[in-house]
Design an enzyme around this catalytic site. Structure first.
Site, PDB file in Angstrom:
ATOM      1  N   CYS A  59      15.864 -41.953   2.163  1.00 18.45           N
ATOM      2  CA  CYS A  59      17.000 -41.890   1.234  1.00 18.45           C
ATOM      3  C   CYS A  59      18.195 -42.725   1.686  1.00 18.45           C
ATOM      4  O   CYS A  59      19.172 -42.843   0.949  1.00 18.45           O
ATOM      5  CB  CYS A  59      17.426 -40.433   1.028  1.00 18.45           C
ATOM      6  SG  CYS A  59      16.170 -39.451   0.195  1.00 18.45           S
ATOM      7  N   HIS A 107      25.008 -38.252  -0.251  1.00 18.79           N
ATOM      8  CA  HIS A 107      23.650 -37.993  -0.749  1.00 18.79           C
ATOM      9  C   HIS A 107      23.503 -36.505  -1.068  1.00 18.79           C
ATOM     10  O   HIS A 107      23.915 -35.648  -0.290  1.00 18.79           O
ATOM     11  CB  HIS A 107      22.607 -38.403   0.283  1.00 18.79           C
ATOM     12  CG  HIS A 107      21.208 -38.155  -0.162  1.00 18.79           C
ATOM     13  ND1 HIS A 107      20.672 -38.776  -1.262  1.00 18.79           N
ATOM     14  CD2 HIS A 107      20.242 -37.327   0.315  1.00 18.79           C
ATOM     15  CE1 HIS A 107      19.434 -38.357  -1.430  1.00 18.79           C
ATOM     16  NE2 HIS A 107      19.143 -37.480  -0.490  1.00 18.79           N
ATOM     17  N   ASN A 110      17.600 -34.641  -6.936  1.00 20.65           N
ATOM     18  CA  ASN A 110      17.636 -35.528  -5.778  1.00 20.65           C
ATOM     19  C   ASN A 110      16.955 -36.838  -6.158  1.00 20.65           C
ATOM     20  O   ASN A 110      15.729 -36.907  -6.229  1.00 20.65           O
ATOM     21  CB  ASN A 110      16.910 -34.854  -4.607  1.00 20.65           C
ATOM     22  CG  ASN A 110      16.786 -35.745  -3.387  1.00 20.65           C
ATOM     23  OD1 ASN A 110      17.299 -36.854  -3.353  1.00 20.65           O
ATOM     24  ND2 ASN A 110      16.097 -35.252  -2.374  1.00 20.65           N
TER      25      ASN A 110
END
Length: 337
Positions: A123, A265, A295
């Site tokens: 990520c 994030h 997400n």
């Protein structure tokens, strides 16, 4: 902060793209339990994660499709065409194929002729891609870069768990949504990327991920699902996350009040609330995306930046905080120009 003599490199345009298909957490839970192997509490997915909806790519859409949609928006926002870039970085946790680099699929569709390659770090891929683009421009290897990501982690989600053990092992995957993001990176007259910091704890690489597709597990559907403990991953981030923010504050002299926005994030709402509790960041400075999108892996920060870009004024500073499996943390301070 970088000395005044160092050329300033910044983000000059942003774009994002969401697939049209939208699913509520309730609909996803019904799909997962449709086989009758599991009985779950009503609205369990939504209550446990705070995620209400998410977007899923359609059968004919791929990671590159979402990246291309975002890339075109970023190029249009900058008022340039595909041939005006000389570096294309596809920076994502998701790829279309194992070989070649997905950057080539994106480039072929865009019609650009840039040096093209992939950057992959879970990520944190997109943030790493922006940092790499900046470094290559500073090194004289590129003049203007297009950094893109397309994320389809929903395809690593186990939709038909065989029982409670399968369900628990793959539960973190039920937070996923799909999206694309892109930025143009180039020299700027003022502002730009002021600071970058990283923290890596690779001894935790086994905490979560998708084991298939590499040389360890080249074949087999069982290896294509996301597996891992969200709780364990969160514990690692909590253990090592404070140090990186302390270093950034000490080196730059900047505190929360100095940032117009803080982009972080987002995995679930409870995790974001825990982040606020541990760091003291004012909640009003955050850009909340996880309830609506879930997400979306490395596309998270790009989407958040796209949503606030029009409200920023020259001189406004934005702190970007990336969290990625592996495990890695990354911060970037960007000043609007």
């Amino acid at each position: 902060m970088h000395p005044a003599a160092t050329p300033r490199i910044g983000i000059t345009a942003v774009g994002s793209h969401l697939p049209a298909r939208r699913l509520t957490s309730g609909q996803l839970q019904e799909e997962v339990t449709a086989g009758g192997r599991l009985r779950l509490p009503e609205r369990m997915f939504e209550k446990a994660t705070g995620i209400v909806t998410r977007h899923f790519a359609a059968d004919g859409e791929f990671a590159s499709t979402l990246a291309i949609g975002a890339a075109r928006r970023a190029l249009d926002a900058r008022g340039i065409g595909p041939l005006d870039i000389d570096l294309l970085l596809y920076a994502s946790a998701t790829r279309d194929v194992c070989e070649p680099a997905t950057a080539h699929l994106v480039q072929a569709e865009l019609g650009s002729r840039a040096h093209a390659l992939d950057v992959s770090n879970a990520c944190n891929s997109f943030l790493n891609g922006i940092d790499l683009a900046r470094a290559m421009i500073l090194a004289g290897r590129a003049r203007r870069a297009l950094v893109v990501t397309g994320e389809t982690p929903s395809r690593a989600m186990r939709r038909d768990p065989a029982g409670p053990a399968d369900f628990r092992d793959g539960f973190a995957g039920y937070t996923f949504g799909d999206a694309g993001a892109a930025v143009v990176v180039e020299a700027v007259g003022r502002g730009g990327i002021l600071d970058v910091e990283t923290e890596t704890a690779s001894e935790h690489w086994e905490v979560g991920g998708i084991p298939g597709g590499g040389s360890r597990h080249p074949r087999g559907d069982e290896y294509s699902y996301f597996r891992g403990s969200g709780k364990e991953l969160r514990g690692v981030f909590e253990k090592i996350g404070g140090a990186i923010l302390t270093r950034v504050a000490a080196r730059t002299g900047l505190g929360w009040d100095d940032y117009a926005r803080v982009l972080v994030h987002q995995v679930t709402v409870p995790y974001l609330e825990r982040f606020v509790e541990l760091t003291g960041v004012p909640a009003e400075k955050l850009v909340l995306t996880v309830p609506e999108l879930g997400n979306v892996a490395s596309a998270t920060l790009g989407i958040q930046l796209d949503r606030i870009k029009d409200e920023l004024r020259p001189g406004d500073k934005v702190l970007l905080i990336g969290l990625g499996g592996g495990v890695s943390l990354m911060t970037m301070i960007w000043e609007a120009s």
